[in-house]
Design a protein around this motif. Structure first.
Motif, PDB file in Angstrom:
ATOM      1  N   MET A   1       4.680  27.155  16.984  1.00 16.25           N
ATOM      2  CA  MET A   1       3.366  26.754  16.469  1.00 16.25           C
ATOM      3  C   MET A   1       2.472  26.311  17.634  1.00 16.25           C
ATOM      4  N   SER A   2       1.187  26.668  17.565  1.00 19.45           N
ATOM      5  CA  SER A   2       0.319  26.335  18.689  1.00 19.45           C
ATOM      6  C   SER A   2       0.030  24.831  18.724  1.00 19.45           C
ATOM      7  N   PHE A   3      -0.382  24.392  19.908  1.00 19.90           N
ATOM      8  CA  PHE A   3      -0.706  22.976  20.130  1.00 19.90           C
ATOM      9  C   PHE A   3      -1.742  22.486  19.106  1.00 19.90           C
ATOM     10  N   LEU A   4      -2.808  23.290  18.901  1.00 15.70           N
ATOM     11  CA  LEU A   4      -3.863  22.866  17.978  1.00 15.70           C
ATOM     12  C   LEU A   4      -3.355  22.745  16.551  1.00 15.70           C
ATOM     13  N   LYS A   5      -2.482  23.716  16.158  1.00 14.60           N
ATOM     14  CA  LYS A   5      -1.929  23.658  14.788  1.00 14.60           C
ATOM     15  C   LYS A   5      -1.068  22.412  14.619  1.00 14.60           C
ATOM     16  N   GLU A   6      -0.320  22.063  15.660  1.00 10.27           N
ATOM     17  CA  GLU A   6       0.522  20.864  15.588  1.00 10.27           C
ATOM     18  C   GLU A   6      -0.342  19.623  15.352  1.00 10.27           C
ATOM     19  N   ILE A   7      -1.507  19.576  15.997  1.00 16.40           N
ATOM     20  CA  ILE A   7      -2.391  18.415  15.798  1.00 16.40           C
ATOM     21  C   ILE A   7      -2.937  18.419  14.375  1.00 16.40           C
ATOM     22  N   GLN A   8      -3.406  19.611  13.957  1.00 14.94           N
ATOM     23  CA  GLN A   8      -4.022  19.739  12.618  1.00 14.94           C
ATOM     24  C   GLN A   8      -3.102  19.262  11.506  1.00 14.94           C
ATOM     25  N   ARG A   9      -1.772  19.442  11.718  1.00 16.24           N
ATOM     26  CA  ARG A   9      -0.868  19.156  10.599  1.00 16.24           C
ATOM     27  C   ARG A   9      -0.281  17.738  10.632  1.00 16.24           C
ATOM     28  N   ARG A  10      -0.832  16.894  11.475  1.00 17.76           N
ATOM     29  CA  ARG A  10      -0.300  15.526  11.534  1.00 17.76           C
ATOM     30  C   ARG A  10      -1.193  14.511  10.822  1.00 17.76           C
ATOM     31  N   ARG A  11      -0.538  13.611  10.100  1.00 16.25           N
ATOM     32  CA  ARG A  11      -1.253  12.517   9.424  1.00 16.25           C
ATOM     33  C   ARG A  11      -0.486  11.238   9.733  1.00 16.25           C
ATOM     34  N   THR A  12      -1.120  10.316  10.446  1.00 19.05           N
ATOM     35  CA  THR A  12      -0.455   9.068  10.826  1.00 19.05           C
ATOM     36  C   THR A  12      -1.176   7.917  10.144  1.00 19.05           C
ATOM     37  N   PHE A  13      -0.452   7.193   9.294  1.00 26.31           N
ATOM     38  CA  PHE A  13      -1.138   6.133   8.540  1.00 26.31           C
ATOM     39  C   PHE A  13      -0.252   4.922   8.327  1.00 26.31           C
ATOM     40  N   GLY A  14      -0.851   3.852   7.851  1.00 29.19           N
ATOM     41  CA  GLY A  14      -0.100   2.640   7.547  1.00 29.19           C
ATOM     42  C   GLY A  14      -0.358   2.251   6.102  1.00 29.19           C
ATOM     43  N   ILE A  15       0.636   1.577   5.487  1.00 26.34           N
ATOM     44  CA  ILE A  15       0.412   1.049   4.144  1.00 26.34           C
ATOM     45  C   ILE A  15       0.231  -0.453   4.289  1.00 26.34           C
ATOM     46  N   VAL A  16      -0.886  -0.978   3.809  1.00 23.37           N
ATOM     47  CA  VAL A  16      -1.062  -2.421   3.904  1.00 23.37           C
ATOM     48  C   VAL A  16      -1.138  -3.029   2.513  1.00 23.37           C
ATOM     49  N   SER A  17      -0.562  -4.224   2.394  1.00 23.54           N
ATOM     50  CA  SER A  17      -0.608  -4.907   1.109  1.00 23.54           C
ATOM     51  C   SER A  17      -0.212  -6.355   1.306  1.00 23.54           C
ATOM     52  N   HIS A  18      -0.467  -7.137   0.296  1.00 22.79           N
ATOM     53  CA  HIS A  18       0.059  -8.487   0.248  1.00 22.79           C
ATOM     54  C   HIS A  18       1.552  -8.341  -0.080  1.00 22.79           C
ATOM     55  N   PRO A  19       2.435  -9.229   0.444  1.00 22.10           N
ATOM     56  CA  PRO A  19       3.856  -9.092   0.103  1.00 22.10           C
ATOM     57  C   PRO A  19       4.057  -8.984  -1.406  1.00 22.10           C
ATOM     58  N   ASP A  20       4.969  -8.102  -1.810  1.00 21.62           N
ATOM     59  CA  ASP A  20       5.343  -7.925  -3.223  1.00 21.62           C
ATOM     60  C   ASP A  20       4.464  -7.003  -4.037  1.00 21.62           C
ATOM     61  N   ALA A  21       3.410  -6.473  -3.425  1.00 19.53           N
ATOM     62  CA  ALA A  21       2.543  -5.567  -4.200  1.00 19.53           C
ATOM     63  C   ALA A  21       3.218  -4.210  -4.413  1.00 19.53           C
ATOM     64  N   GLY A  22       4.199  -3.891  -3.552  1.00 16.95           N
ATOM     65  CA  GLY A  22       4.942  -2.644  -3.755  1.00 16.95           C
ATOM     66  C   GLY A  22       4.903  -1.674  -2.585  1.00 16.95           C
ATOM     67  N   LYS A  23       4.655  -2.192  -1.378  1.00 11.80           N
ATOM     68  CA  LYS A  23       4.579  -1.329  -0.195  1.00 11.80           C
ATOM     69  C   LYS A  23       5.904  -0.603   0.061  1.00 11.80           C
ATOM     70  N   THR A  24       7.007  -1.355   0.023  1.00 15.20           N
ATOM     71  CA  THR A  24       8.307  -0.748   0.304  1.00 15.20           C
ATOM     72  C   THR A  24       8.646   0.299  -0.748  1.00 15.20           C
ATOM     73  N   THR A  25       8.380  -0.036  -1.994  1.00 10.91           N
ATOM     74  CA  THR A  25       8.694   0.895  -3.081  1.00 10.91           C
ATOM     75  C   THR A  25       7.873   2.177  -2.931  1.00 10.91           C
ATOM     76  N   LEU A  26       6.610   2.029  -2.632  1.00  4.34           N
ATOM     77  CA  LEU A  26       5.759   3.218  -2.471  1.00  4.34           C
ATOM     78  C   LEU A  26       6.226   4.064  -1.282  1.00  4.34           C
ATOM     79  N   THR A  27       6.530   3.406  -0.173  1.00  8.02           N
ATOM     80  CA  THR A  27       7.012   4.117   1.014  1.00  8.02           C
ATOM     81  C   THR A  27       8.231   4.960   0.652  1.00  8.02           C
ATOM     82  N   GLU A  28       9.136   4.304  -0.084  1.00 10.20           N
ATOM     83  CA  GLU A  28      10.370   4.972  -0.470  1.00 10.20           C
ATOM     84  C   GLU A  28      10.095   6.210  -1.342  1.00 10.20           C
ATOM     85  N   LYS A  29       9.167   6.072  -2.264  1.00  2.86           N
ATOM     86  CA  LYS A  29       8.865   7.208  -3.145  1.00  2.86           C
ATOM     87  C   LYS A  29       8.215   8.334  -2.359  1.00  2.86           C
ATOM     88  N   LEU A  30       7.405   7.997  -1.383  1.00  9.33           N
ATOM     89  CA  LEU A  30       6.794   9.042  -0.550  1.00  9.33           C
ATOM     90  C   LEU A  30       7.875   9.787   0.221  1.00  9.33           C
TER      91      LEU A  30
END
Ligand code: G4P
Length: 528
Positions: A1-30
């Motif tokens: 895969m070309s360098f540009l395609k490798e960039i295009q297909r990346r998504r880097t993100f964070g999940i933020v929440s107050h403790p207990d809102a369900g961040k870990t559970t959501l991460t796991e389901k993803l």
């Protein structure tokens, strides 16, 4: 895969929440959707659990987990997704702020019953300031919660967001029947709680159809039609450009635990979330597509085993390709370094990789060369900005409790500060060291780690400081500044970078000082 395609297909993100809102559970389901894990319960929560064990043991447990969950990567629909872990506990807020410098977008999780909580407000404010694209996920729809419109109001008012609902609940709690998906224009019905597996949902495509009445009942069907009309009347229509510029935030409803509404969220996420974004350095804007590698350190993890003092420095790749065994310039040290075993992350596993692309995170073994915020390049002298320190909330003198181990103590303090565990201030008057932290928990961590990893002992002494303010003056030789330094000498210190800091002892005295020396500016963060 070309360098540009490798960039295009990346998504880097964070999940933020107050403790207990369900961040870990959501991460796991993803991760389940990405096939990266096979069963629920595989992702460990990075929460600090109080009570069961002594605090420092709990911290060690948490530290172990947060090494494992620092980056969770998986593939979905040809897209490489990197989730960066953000501690929810408020004592570790600074860790989360730093991680937010390495994400290209965030998902904010809100508990339907609790609404917008304190920790979420703070984190979203940082995201808004940086124009980070945000998607909101309202979680726990299977429980009784607040009215959907009230919640959307609260999100607009408390978080300062401009929301555009892309899904809407049909009922809530015991009456929760499903979700109308405004984005895909269909309905998913909630058919019970199969907690372990991915929920089967029935889909119908038309809101006006008779079928809707048969499935959810006439009352719910009519209510939904009215509500959707209202949604479309009140809220702006979704616009991808506005979302990407940080001016509009799509909202989804669901139940992470029941795996409901998660696929919709993920499908929309891969379609709209930004690919790796350009990043500002002090010298110029760097684009991911540039051929030459650049990256920066946003997190450092010490090895849990005290016999191996090496650490793992987490680098976000901003541009170019990062290759194994290739010499790169460590700009601050002006030194070339080569890495024989860079780690990439896949689900909860680490593996050595030969090549990584913009958006990716690599973990580099480090024997003490890196500090948070350091820049690596192929030779260009640039410095990434945007990893500020914030004024700590707690301040204590740190004293050496074993005079024979002062070298070890200094080295330990030095390295723990490089990791970003706390901040060190050295008083101008007498050279005494002051440790500033966001939460009281860190003092225990520092004491424990100094003893177990460096063989040094310390004690603390309280110090009455309200806020640490970084001092800015245009002209160092201004008589007003000279006077300020003379009068306030007792309250002046240097941070680890040698920047001048005013440790004010009360809000009142800070205000008086600001009034008395109008040409001097006082900042609550080290970056201004
Ligand atoms: P966090 O990482 O944001 O701190 O939250 P986490 O995912 O650990 O979730 C906190 C609690 O909320 C967990 O329960 C979790 O099972 C529950 N939860 C998450 N999503 C939902 C949902 O959609 N519906 C309902 N009803 N509950 C949800 P716990 O009892 O604290 O932990 P556990 O023993 O169930 O793991």
């Amino acid at each position: 895969m070309s360098f540009l395609k490798e960039i295009q297909r990346r998504r880097t993100f964070g999940i933020v929440s107050h403790p207990d809102a369900g961040k870990t559970t959501l991460t796991e389901k993803l991760l389940l959707f990405g096939g990266a894990i096979q069963e629920a319960g595989a992702v460990k929560s990075n929460k600090i659990k109080k009570g069961a064990t002594s605090d420092f043991m709990e911290i060690e447990r948490q530290r172990g987990i947060s090494v494992a969950t620092s980056v969770l990567a998986f593939e979905y629909d040809g897209i490489k997704i990197n989730i960066l872990d953000t501690p929810g506990h408020k004592d570790f807020a600074e860790d989360t702020f730093r991680t937010l410098t390495a994400v290209d977008s965030v998902i904010v999780v809100i508990d339907v019953a609790k609404g917008v909580e304190e920790q979420t407000e703070k984190l979203v404010e940082v995201c808004r300031m940086r124009k980070i694209p945000i998607i909101v996920f309202i979680n726990k729809l299977d429980r009784e919660g607040k009215d959907a419109f009230d919640l959307l109001d609260e999100i607009e008012q408390k978080l300062g967001l401009r929301v555009s609902p892309l899904s809407f609940p049909i009922g809530m709690g015991y009456d929760f029947k499903g979700i109308y998906n405004i984005w895909e224009k269909n309905i998913n019905l909630f058919s019970g709680d199969s907690r372990k597996n991915i929920e089967e949902t029935i889909e119908i495509s038309d809101l006006e159809s008779e079928e809707l009445k048969t499935i959810v009942g006439e009352k719910a069907a009519n209510l939904l039609r009215e509500e959707i009309e209202l949604v479309q009347g009140i809220y702006p229509e979704f616009d991808k450009t506005e979302y990407l510029e940080g001016n509009l935030q799509p909202v989804f409803f669901g139940s992470a635990l029941n795996n409901f509404g998660v696929r919709e969220l993920l499908d929309c996420f891969v379609e709209i979330a930004p690919k790796p974004r350009p990043k500002q350095s002090e010298e110029r804007l760097i684009k991911p597509e540039e051929k030459k590698f650049t990256g920066f350190v946003f997190k450092i993890h010490a090895n849990m085993d005290p016999n191996h003092r090496d650490r793992l420095a987490f680098i976000k790749i901003v541009s170019g390709e990062f290759k194994r065994n290739t010499p790169y310039l460590h700009v601050r040290l002006n030194k070339k370094l080569k890495f024989s075993s860079p780690n990439a992350f896949f689900a909860e596993k680490k593996q050595i990789v030969d090549i990584s692309y913009p958006g990716d995170i690599v973990g580099l073994h480090d024997t003490g060369n890196f500090k948070i915020g350091d820049t690596l390049t192929e030779g260009e002298l640039i410095n990434y900005k945007g990893i500020p320190s914030f004024s700590p909330e707690h301040f204590r003198y740190i004293n050496n409790a074993d005079p024979l181990k002062s070298k070890q103590l200094n080295k330990g303090i030095d390295q723990l500060m490089d990791e970003g565990v706390a901040q060190l201030f050295t008083l101008d008057l007498n050279g005494r060291k002051v440790i500033g932290t966001v939460g009281a928990l860190q003092y225990e961590v520092i004491q424990y780690r100094l003893e177990h990893e460096y063989g040094a002992k310390c004690t603390y002494e309280n110090l009455n400081v309200y806020k640490a303010c970084w001092v800015e003056v245009n002209d160092q030789s201004d008589p007003e500044f000279e006077e300020f330094k003379r009068v306030k000498q007792r309250y002046l210190a240097k941070d680890k970078q040698g920047q001048l800091v005013f440790l004010s002892d009360s809000a009142f005295s800070l205000q008086m000082t600001e009034q008395k020396y109008p040409s001097i500016k006082f900042h609550y963060t080290s970056e201004f």
